[in-house]
Design an enzyme around this catalytic site. Structure first.
Site, mmCIF file in Angstrom:
data_model
loop_
_atom_site.group_PDB
_atom_site.id
_atom_site.type_symbol
_atom_site.label_atom_id
_atom_site.label_comp_id
_atom_site.label_asym_id
_atom_site.label_seq_id
_atom_site.Cartn_x
_atom_site.Cartn_y
_atom_site.Cartn_z
ATOM 1 N N GLU A 5 -4.578 -8.753 1.098
ATOM 2 C CA GLU A 5 -5.309 -8.442 2.540
ATOM 3 C C GLU A 5 -6.892 -8.535 2.197
ATOM 4 O OE1 GLU A 5 -3.967 -5.199 4.736
ATOM 5 O OE2 GLU A 5 -1.951 -5.417 4.208
ATOM 6 N N GLU A 15 0.689 -1.281 -0.078
ATOM 7 C CA GLU A 15 -0.096 -0.069 0.080
ATOM 8 C C GLU A 15 0.889 1.254 0.322
ATOM 9 O OE1 GLU A 15 -2.787 -0.130 3.179
ATOM 10 O OE2 GLU A 15 -4.053 -1.983 2.320
HETATM 11 C C1 GAL Z 1 -4.197 -2.181 5.573
HETATM 12 C C2 GAL Z 1 -2.683 -2.434 6.034
HETATM 13 C C3 GAL Z 1 -2.340 -3.325 7.062
HETATM 14 C C4 GAL Z 1 -3.170 -2.656 8.411
HETATM 15 C C5 GAL Z 1 -4.546 -2.883 7.932
HETATM 16 C C6 GAL Z 1 -5.440 -2.814 9.084
HETATM 17 O O1 GAL Z 1 -4.603 -1.276 4.948
HETATM 18 O O2 GAL Z 1 -2.115 -2.883 4.748
HETATM 19 O O3 GAL Z 1 -0.895 -3.042 7.420
HETATM 20 O O4 GAL Z 1 -2.971 -1.364 8.570
HETATM 21 O O5 GAL Z 1 -4.955 -2.047 6.839
HETATM 22 O O6 GAL Z 1 -6.873 -2.727 8.886
#
Ligand code: GAL
Length: 913
Positions: free
Chosen positions: A603, A509
């Site tokens: 994710e 990100e």
């Molecule tokens: C994502 C990020 C992770 C963590 C997660 C929390 O956007 O890549 O590192 O922060 O959100 O919800």
């Protein structure tokens, strides 16, 4: 590490040539080819009380932190770095040369200035009296004992876990070298130091490495005193506002002293790749880079033998790479390439359908017939195919990614790496059905990759959370210009032989997603660097702002979505929110634009919940954001475990499953996260640890565990009911009951009366009885699969708490000072049922050769220090972590007490096998 005994026997039997070597080597000086000596024990440690008290032997200047508030959403876009004037006094020019072996173009190599800054500083001198400093053994995390810093003005906020990871500290230790080592090369190998490590030996500055997550090597040879004492001094400087999670602080991984002959296999100097892999045979290609640190040319012979190596034992010799002779000129290195075919290879693949078989290559370097180096390389033989229309095939079998993201911390034990603690995490994840881990967002401890190799997890190894643009004022962006190449190459060079790694990720990100061609060019450069180090694996960079026409996506081989598959903030509640990411589901546009690339979700979810907390009313949606009264309660800082709630850009597990099922070409998902982790306690930044885990920080499964298990282990008969059934305050009130099962149909009973049978519909992953009226007693779920009873579960209203039950995950542990027993305390009623609302204050005692190193309960809002021996149970459970004492055998007795409750006891044996 595999044992070499059977191999030596093999060698003696198989080649008379080796027998000669053995005879010769026993009479020469170089009889020990390579020593890898753990120097984890007996360090002295001192941390300055504040930055004002500290010395000024700093790496470089850092920007002032203008806005210290770290309670911001994870998808807040990164911003441009500030311009800084380099300070003349900074030690950076002395440290940068450590990067040279990882900088391809020699024109860009750094030249060290003259001199040894800091040499007159007392801490670096052998004569300095450090007797008042603390005694510590490594791996060591200086921050984990706390105390937690409370309140909105805390120096270290919720984002970084409210623990004192920031600050400047020194480690000192003497190391042993003798006259016999005089003709050797002697290296300091540090697997991870958080952060900005600078090393002095005998008052002379050796070098350092700023990035806390990479392993690094420094050559101590020029600074050693072979006829007297040798004093190492290491300064760490771990900035506040450097991460979006808890980084830990200190030398938190293993440290080794490596002694080699002048001619030796170079650092991370072997590369194994495979081709034409089938069940019948596989070609093994083996490169070994040998360094000649001596001042004369060396004629060497290289021979590599390959053995099976499962359960840490070396087995049969299955192939030998032909001996080659090479001349290496003084001061140079050569890479010797060899190939061999292994017949009927035992392939490496993920359980349950495959076995993670390993091989060990043992490389011997001989000079004038004398064995001068021996180097071991563990690897696996596998065949990975990326199919854009199906996903990832391992040895021809489609393996959908059932993955989780994991940060590096080990919960209450912090960042200090411990093999057993990491193994326990993997065991719990495996029980849920996890087959893949994304190392978010940095290279892990090398031993963690040894575990994923052995246990058969597929891994994404990831190097950065930020590039040039910053997410927090003191994150990696400060050193990206100087170190990105070295850190990227270091990760790949160290980890490339691990069979568990299937993809390299060069970013998470990053802010460069938003900067069009400019950002894309940086991504391309990083991807190219990775490929120069390893051309066999695909690259990726995770996107949370993905547009199929943006140039950023072009460089990566695998498209990695963070939350993009389900879409972000698409619900009406976000209609008036304009300044945050809002994205429609992206699978289709990407699949169309990149028909030749595999798409996976690196994710998903970022769902949140607190184990055993159920809040009312319950959303009737499939997925809901969290607000007070809507899954959340900011007063008690807990999120409802009905498992319907997610951060604003996330989705419930159910919504993600539906999105994956609607896009069957997706390779699968990595859930954010498997375990709760320290820091980033969204949505309640007053807390200490995250709410995103499927498993809480103590390792206790939340209800979601069973939702994932129901999908990921479809052949395991299981059914799970939520919530608990102790609701005296909800008499006659609507109290929804949700059921997760690997079956397809469930009948629910309350006090023997059927509440109906429900069947999962399309894109439905739970069965919901949203209109149950609470009456104490017994809930029973009977699950069916294909019309037959599949599993049953009952949940009963309990009596009051009356006793403590203490259970150890292992009742026999190694008396090596590292092994652990994880002890669960259950608060039970007189009938032996866990009281699901019990929060009694517990007190723990220990007798015998063990120590309680931490306690926890999985409550993200509990700011009791982890080292405390008193802790409240959280919803019926608490955890005590016991460690053995080195060399002390006997019975360890752990007692848990609480006012008015029957005491619980468990005994553990510590022994040396
Ligand atoms: C994502 C990020 C992770 C963590 C997660 C929390 O956007 O890549 O590192 O922060 O959100 O919800």
């Amino acid at each position: 590490m595999c044992k070499l005994t059977s191999r030596v026997l093999n060698l003696l039997i198989s080649t008379c040539f080796i027998i000669i070597i053995s005879c010769k080597s026993s009479t020469t000086k170089n009889e020990i080819p390579r020593e890898c000596i753990s120097i984890n024990d007996n360090w002295k440690f001192m941390k300055y009380a504040s930055l004002e008290d500290a010395d000024d032997l700093f790496y470089d200047v850092r920007p002032e932190v203008v806005n210290a508030n770290d309670a911001k959403e994870a998808d807040t876009p990164a911003t441009e770095a500030e311009k800084l004037e380099a300070s003349k006094k900074a030690l950076k020019p002395y440290i940068l040369p450590a990067a040279n072996p990882f900088i391809k173009d020699t024109i860009n190599h750094h030249v060290r200035p003259e001199g040894h800054p800091g040499s007159d500083f007392p801490f670096v001198q052998a004569t300095f009296d450090d007797s008042s400093w603390e005694n510590v053994n490594l791996p060591h995390d200086w921050a984990i004992k706390g105390p937690f810093q409370e309140g909105s003005n805390a120096e270290v906020g919720g984002g970084m876990g409210r623990l004192p990871s920031n600050g400047i500290a020194w480690y000192r230790r003497k190391i042993d070298v003798t006259e016999a080592d005089k003709n050797k090369s002697i290296y300091l190998d540090i697997d991870g130091a958080m952060s900005y490590a600078i090393v002095w030996l005998n008052g002379q500055l050796v070098g350092g490495w700023p990035y806390g997550y990479n392993s690094f090597r420094l050559d101590l040879t020029p600074y050693l005193n072979f006829s007297g004492e040798n004093q190492i001094a290491i300064r760490l400087d771990n900035p506040n506002h450097s991460a979006r999670w808890y980084p830990g602080g200190g030398i938190y991984r293993n440290v080794w002293l490596t002694k080699t002959n002048k001619v030796h296999v170079s650092h991370w100097g072997t590369t194994v790749t495979t081709s034409n892999v089938s069940k019948e045979s596989a070609n093994i290609h083996f490169d070994v880079t040998v360094k000649n640190n001596s001042d004369s040319d060396a004629d060497i012979e290289t021979i590599t033998e390959i053995y099976t190596c499962n359960n840490d034992d070396i087995g049969a010799n299955v192939a030998t790479i032909e001996k080659t002779t090479t001349k290496i000129s003084a001061g140079n290195s050569e890479t010797i390439k060899g190939s061999v075919t292994v017949e009927n290879p035992q392939l490496w693949g993920p359980p349950p359908t495959q076995t993670p078989n390993l091989y060990k290559a043992i490389t011997s370097i001989l000079r004038e017939g004398v064995l001068i180096d021996e180097y071991e390389t563990t690897f696996g033989i596998k065949n990975i195919k990326l199919d854009p229309n199906q996903g990832i095939l391992v040895n021809g079998e489609l393996i959908k990614i059932q993955g989780v993201n994991e940060h590096h911390d080990l919960g209450a034990m912090g960042a200090a790496f411990n093999v057993r603690a990491a193994e326990r995490k993997l065991e719990i994840l495996k029980e849920m059905g996890v087959n893949a881990i994304r190392m978010a967002h940095n290279p892990p401890a090398p031993e963690l990759l040894e575990l994923t190799d052995k246990m058969g997890f597929l891994v994404i190894d990831e190097v950065f959370d930020s590039w040039e643009r910053k997410k927090t004022p003191h994150d990696f962006h400060l050193i990206f210009p100087d170190w990105h190449e070295a850190d990227t190459r270091a990760m790949v060079r160290r980890d490339k032989n691990h069979p568990s790694i299937i993809i390299w990720s060069y970013g998470n990100e990053v802010g460069e997603q938003y900067t069009d061609e400019e950002g894309a060019a940086i991504g391309k450069r990083l991807s190219d660097i990775v490929k120069e180090e390893d051309s066999t694996r695909p690259t990726t960079s995770a996107m949370n702002w993905a547009k199929s026409d943006m140039p950023f996506s072009n460089a990566m081989d695998v498209i990695s979505f963070n939350y993009q598959g389900e879409g972000i903030r698409q619900d009406p509640i976000f209609d008036n929110v304009t300044d945050r990411i809002k994205t429609k589901p992206q699978y289709e546009p990407y699949h169309k634009k990149f028909p030749n690339k595999v798409i996976l979700s690196s994710e998903t979810a970022s769902a949140a919940s607190s184990r055993g907390v159920y809040l009312f009313p319950v959303s009737d949606l499939m997925s809901s954001p969290i607000r007070d009264g809507m899954g959340g309660d900011s007063k008690i800082k807990q999120v409802s475990a009905y498992e319907l709630y997610a951060v604003d850009f996330g989705s419930s597990a159910d919504k993600v499953f539906a999105s994956l099922d609607k896009h069957p070409y997706s390779a699968g998902e990595f859930v954010w996260t498997g375990f709760d982790y320290l820091g980033e306690p969204t949505p309640y930044y007053d807390a200490r640890s995250s709410y995103n885990g499927i498993i809480d920080l103590a390792g206790f499964p939340k209800d979601r565990f069973y939702l994932y298990q129901s999908r990921w282990r479809p052949d395991l008969p299981m059914v799970h009911i939520l919530p608990h059934w102790n609701w005296p305050e909800r008499m006659d009130k609507i109290t929804p009951v949700h059921v997760f099962t690997s079956g397809d149909e469930v009948e629910l009973f309350l006090n023997g009366k059927s509440l109906g049978k429900k069947k999962k519909g399309d894109y439905e992953y739970r069965l919901r009885w949203d209109d149950v009226t609470y009456q104490p007693g017994e809930l029973k779920a009977v699950a069916y699969k294909n019309g037959k009873v599949w599993a049953e579960k009952t949940v009963k209203t309990t009596e009051e708490a009356s006793k403590l039950m203490v259970k150890a995950d292992r009742t026999t542990i190694d008396a090596d000072g590292k092994d652990l027993s994880f002890i669960t305390i259950e608060v039970k009623d007189k009938n032996g049922l866990i009281v699901p609302t019990a929060n009694n204050l517990l007190e723990f005692e220990i007798e015998g050769p063990g120590e309680i190193i931490a306690t926890d309960n999985g409550d993200a809002s509990d700011l009791t220090a982890f080292v405390s021996k008193k802790r409240h149970a959280f919803n019926g459970l608490a955890l005590v972590i016991v460690r053995s004492k080195k060399g002390e055998m006997g019975t360890i007795k752990v007692t848990a007490k609480s006012n008015g409750l029957e005491t619980g006891i468990v005994e553990i044996k510590a022994f040396t096998p």
